[in-house]
Design a protein around this motif. Structure first.
Motif, PDB file in Angstrom:
ATOM      1  N   THR A  48       0.999  -1.362   0.104  1.00  0.00           N
ATOM      2  CA  THR A  48      -0.051   0.006   0.092  1.00  0.00           C
ATOM      3  C   THR A  48       0.908   1.086   0.038  1.00  0.00           C
ATOM      4  O   THR A  48       1.896   1.418   0.525  1.00  0.00           O
ATOM      5  N   HIS A  49       0.139   2.255  -0.539  1.00  0.00           N
ATOM      6  CA  HIS A  49       0.842   3.603  -0.465  1.00  0.00           C
ATOM      7  C   HIS A  49       0.927   4.253   0.839  1.00  0.00           C
ATOM      8  O   HIS A  49       2.067   4.804   1.320  1.00  0.00           O
ATOM      9  N   TYR A  50      -0.108   3.866   1.697  1.00  0.00           N
ATOM     10  CA  TYR A  50      -0.199   4.373   3.064  1.00  0.00           C
ATOM     11  C   TYR A  50      -0.310   3.164   3.991  1.00  0.00           C
ATOM     12  O   TYR A  50      -1.312   2.493   3.779  1.00  0.00           O
TER      13      TYR A  50
ATOM     14  N   ILE B 157       2.731   5.531   7.780  1.00  0.00           N
ATOM     15  CA  ILE B 157       3.978   5.892   6.981  1.00  0.00           C
ATOM     16  C   ILE B 157       3.693   5.537   5.567  1.00  0.00           C
ATOM     17  O   ILE B 157       2.572   4.886   5.017  1.00  0.00           O
ATOM     18  N   GLU B 158       4.484   6.070   4.597  1.00  0.00           N
ATOM     19  CA  GLU B 158       4.256   5.909   3.154  1.00  0.00           C
ATOM     20  C   GLU B 158       5.139   4.642   2.773  1.00  0.00           C
ATOM     21  O   GLU B 158       6.078   4.386   3.171  1.00  0.00           O
ATOM     22  N   GLU B 159       4.561   4.006   1.764  1.00  0.00           N
ATOM     23  CA  GLU B 159       5.063   2.906   0.911  1.00  0.00           C
ATOM     24  C   GLU B 159       5.454   1.764   1.956  1.00  0.00           C
ATOM     25  O   GLU B 159       6.670   1.622   2.355  1.00  0.00           O
ATOM     26  N   GLY B 160       4.193   1.405   2.611  1.00  0.00           N
ATOM     27  CA  GLY B 160       4.444   0.673   3.629  1.00  0.00           C
ATOM     28  C   GLY B 160       3.626  -0.901   3.626  1.00  0.00           C
ATOM     29  O   GLY B 160       3.132  -1.235   2.396  1.00  0.00           O
ATOM     30  N   PHE B 161       3.733  -1.987   4.554  1.00  0.00           N
ATOM     31  CA  PHE B 161       3.112  -2.795   4.474  1.00  0.00           C
ATOM     32  C   PHE B 161       1.675  -2.772   5.701  1.00  0.00           C
ATOM     33  O   PHE B 161       1.485  -1.642   6.367  1.00  0.00           O
ATOM     34  N   ILE B 162       0.898  -3.691   5.283  1.00  0.00           N
ATOM     35  CA  ILE B 162      -0.158  -3.855   6.015  1.00  0.00           C
ATOM     36  C   ILE B 162      -0.748  -5.202   6.692  1.00  0.00           C
ATOM     37  O   ILE B 162       0.341  -5.867   6.583  1.00  0.00           O
TER      38      ILE B 162
ATOM     39  N   ALA C  55      -2.641  -2.602  -5.306  1.00  0.00           N
ATOM     40  CA  ALA C  55      -1.241  -3.026  -4.839  1.00  0.00           C
ATOM     41  C   ALA C  55      -0.397  -1.906  -5.027  1.00  0.00           C
ATOM     42  O   ALA C  55      -0.135  -1.224  -6.323  1.00  0.00           O
ATOM     43  N   TYR C  56       0.527  -1.356  -4.106  1.00  0.00           N
ATOM     44  CA  TYR C  56       1.485  -0.579  -4.355  1.00  0.00           C
ATOM     45  C   TYR C  56       2.688  -1.170  -5.149  1.00  0.00           C
ATOM     46  O   TYR C  56       3.250  -0.850  -6.421  1.00  0.00           O
ATOM     47  N   ASN C  57       3.355  -2.001  -4.314  1.00  0.00           N
ATOM     48  CA  ASN C  57       4.439  -2.857  -5.123  1.00  0.00           C
ATOM     49  C   ASN C  57       5.323  -2.003  -5.798  1.00  0.00           C
ATOM     50  O   ASN C  57       5.849  -2.033  -7.147  1.00  0.00           O
TER      51      ASN C  57
ATOM     52  N   PHE D 158       7.137   2.007 -14.738  1.00  0.00           N
ATOM     53  CA  PHE D 158       6.203   2.279 -13.723  1.00  0.00           C
ATOM     54  C   PHE D 158       6.855   2.353 -12.226  1.00  0.00           C
ATOM     55  O   PHE D 158       7.688   1.828 -12.122  1.00  0.00           O
ATOM     56  N   TYR D 159       6.076   2.964 -11.370  1.00  0.00           N
ATOM     57  CA  TYR D 159       6.643   3.416 -10.127  1.00  0.00           C
ATOM     58  C   TYR D 159       5.882   1.986  -9.273  1.00  0.00           C
ATOM     59  O   TYR D 159       6.455   1.658  -8.567  1.00  0.00           O
ATOM     60  N   ALA D 160       4.737   1.970  -9.642  1.00  0.00           N
ATOM     61  CA  ALA D 160       3.918   0.998  -9.066  1.00  0.00           C
ATOM     62  C   ALA D 160       3.704  -0.208  -9.813  1.00  0.00           C
ATOM     63  O   ALA D 160       3.437  -0.014 -11.081  1.00  0.00           O
ATOM     64  N   ASN D 161       3.276  -1.372  -9.172  1.00  0.00           N
ATOM     65  CA  ASN D 161       3.217  -2.388  -9.988  1.00  0.00           C
ATOM     66  C   ASN D 161       1.980  -3.537  -9.525  1.00  0.00           C
ATOM     67  O   ASN D 161       2.297  -4.242  -9.007  1.00  0.00           O
ATOM     68  N   PRO D 162       0.934  -2.879  -9.798  1.00  0.00           N
ATOM     69  CA  PRO D 162      -0.449  -3.753  -9.096  1.00  0.00           C
ATOM     70  C   PRO D 162      -0.411  -4.990 -10.024  1.00  0.00           C
ATOM     71  O   PRO D 162       0.062  -5.410 -11.283  1.00  0.00           O
ATOM     72  N   LEU D 163      -1.268  -6.043  -9.520  1.00  0.00           N
ATOM     73  CA  LEU D 163      -1.611  -7.220 -10.216  1.00  0.00           C
ATOM     74  C   LEU D 163      -2.999  -7.150 -10.941  1.00  0.00           C
ATOM     75  O   LEU D 163      -3.328  -8.139 -11.465  1.00  0.00           O
ATOM     76  N   ARG D 164      -3.632  -5.900 -10.933  1.00  0.00           N
ATOM     77  CA  ARG D 164      -4.945  -5.672 -11.768  1.00  0.00           C
ATOM     78  C   ARG D 164      -4.770  -4.288 -12.021  1.00  0.00           C
ATOM     79  O   ARG D 164      -4.539  -3.502 -11.124  1.00  0.00           O
TER      80      ARG D 164
END
Length: 359
Positions: free
Chosen positions: A10-12, A21-26, A36-38, A86-92
């Motif tokens: 996630t971004h947040y 936090i930014e660019e983090g885990f949940i 998905a941020y990835n 790409f900065y982010a790499n979602p799966l959908r």
């Protein structure tokens, strides 16, 4: 970690103290596909961390992760031409459902961009690709470990000061046959260890055409020790089966869905390979039909696609909740492309995981 080797859902996110936090885990197993941020850098760092763990522990599972990232969520960050990112790499990817300008310094985009305002991913990606040859082999006390497969030439010095040269000939990851030739070596016995990928089944190893006498156990290194001679040829043959993979049942977003994987490469369905106007969420995959690998040397730089039969749902609705009856299907034979290669044919929708139907 996602099926593509990507990390950072996630971004947040939140710290253990619940600080944002930014660019983090949940939470564990909370793994959205669409949002998905990835981050490309995070995925690459997953491979970098794994390479360092490989150096400490020598366990093949870490090289498996390097391979997974570099054939999927790392490589997806750059276009086939090598100039869009790409900065982010979602799966959908679904269009029209998210506001990609909803926050400052937005980094999620529906298409690769030639310039990223947060300019860490492009240089990190290209330097990792250029450094990847340095991860292909590792030196041990009395030998060499082969971590990654791909045509190359090795010329180095072993830890005892002796010279060694190996050449590797293969079409990996599209084909699982890898040939290594000893071009220079010392006279005494030493190890050449081959990684047997964790995803593999039925791999075989020969030396000069004869069984090597070692067991090719998945997720381990098969260690060959002998007095090697110039011209010796080692062959590891790893069957490239096309399979369905599923997520842990606690990953609620992909319950009763599957992804297609062949060797280390994860595949996806992309809207250019669907009838115009098809909603990516109406795509199911027929679990009864065989999945056929198809080499396409002229397509997107040269790759292997997967021929599959999909089912497009016809009777549907847009209500949040609705009565359900047996679906009506439109059958479609089409291709799946490697996840890393999506978004190279214009603006597209895409999904890695699809509901599966066994009839």
């Amino acid at each position: 970690m996602y099926a593509t080797g990507a990390v950072g859902q996630t971004h947040y996110g939140a710290s253990v103290n619940r600080d944002m936090i930014e660019e983090g885990f949940i939470d564990d197993y909370m793994m959205p596909n669409l949002t998905a941020y990835n981050e490309t850098c995070a995925n690459l760092c997953n491979a970098m961390f794994s390479f360092r763990m490989l150096g400490i522990h020598g366990e093949a599972k870490y090289a498996d992760i390097i391979e997974l990232v570099m054939h999927n969520s790392g490589l997806s960050g750059i276009s086939i031409e090598g100039k869009d990112y790409f900065y982010a790499n979602p799966l959908r990817m679904l269009h029209g459902v998210r506001d990609y300008d909803a926050h400052a310094d937005v980094t999620e985009t529906p298409d690769r961009e030639g310039y990223l305002a947060c300019f860490c991913c492009p240089p990190n990606l290209v330097r990792t690709i250029s450094n990847l040859s340095g991860w292909a082999y590792s030196l041990t006390d009395n030998g060499v470990h082969v971590n990654l497969y791909g045509s190359n030439n090795l010329a180095t010095t072993m830890l005892d000061g002796s010279a060694i040269k190996l050449s590797q000939d293969t079409d990996y990851p599209w084909k699982g046959l890898v040939k290594l030739t000893v071009d220079e070596c010392k006279s005494g016995a030493f190890d050449i260890a081959l990684r047997v990928p964790g995803w593999s089944t039925g791999a075989t190893i020969t030396v000069n055409g004869k069984d090597a006498g070692v067991t090719a156990t998945p997720a381990t290194y098969a260690v060959l020790n002998r007095e090697w001679q110039v011209g010796d040829v080692i062959v590891i043959d790893i069957p490239m089966e096309t399979t369905f993979i599923e997520g842990h049942p606690r990953i609620e977003e992909v319950r009763n869905q599957v992804a297609v994987k062949r060797g280390p490469v994860v595949y996806c369905i992309e809207s250019p390979d669907l009838p115009e106007g098809t909603n990516i969420l109406d795509v199911y995959i027929d679990g009864e039909e065989p999945l056929k690998a198809q080499s396409q040397p002229e397509f997107l730089g040269g790759l292997t696609t997967i021929e599959a039969k999909l089912l497009l749902r016809e009777n549907k609705g847009d209500a949040m909740y609705r009565n359900v009856r047996k679906p009506k299907w439109q059958e479609l034979s089409t291709q799946l492309v490697p996840y890393y290669a999506w978004s190279n044919r214009g603006t597209a929708e895409m999904t890695v995981f699809m509901p599966v139907v066994w009839r």
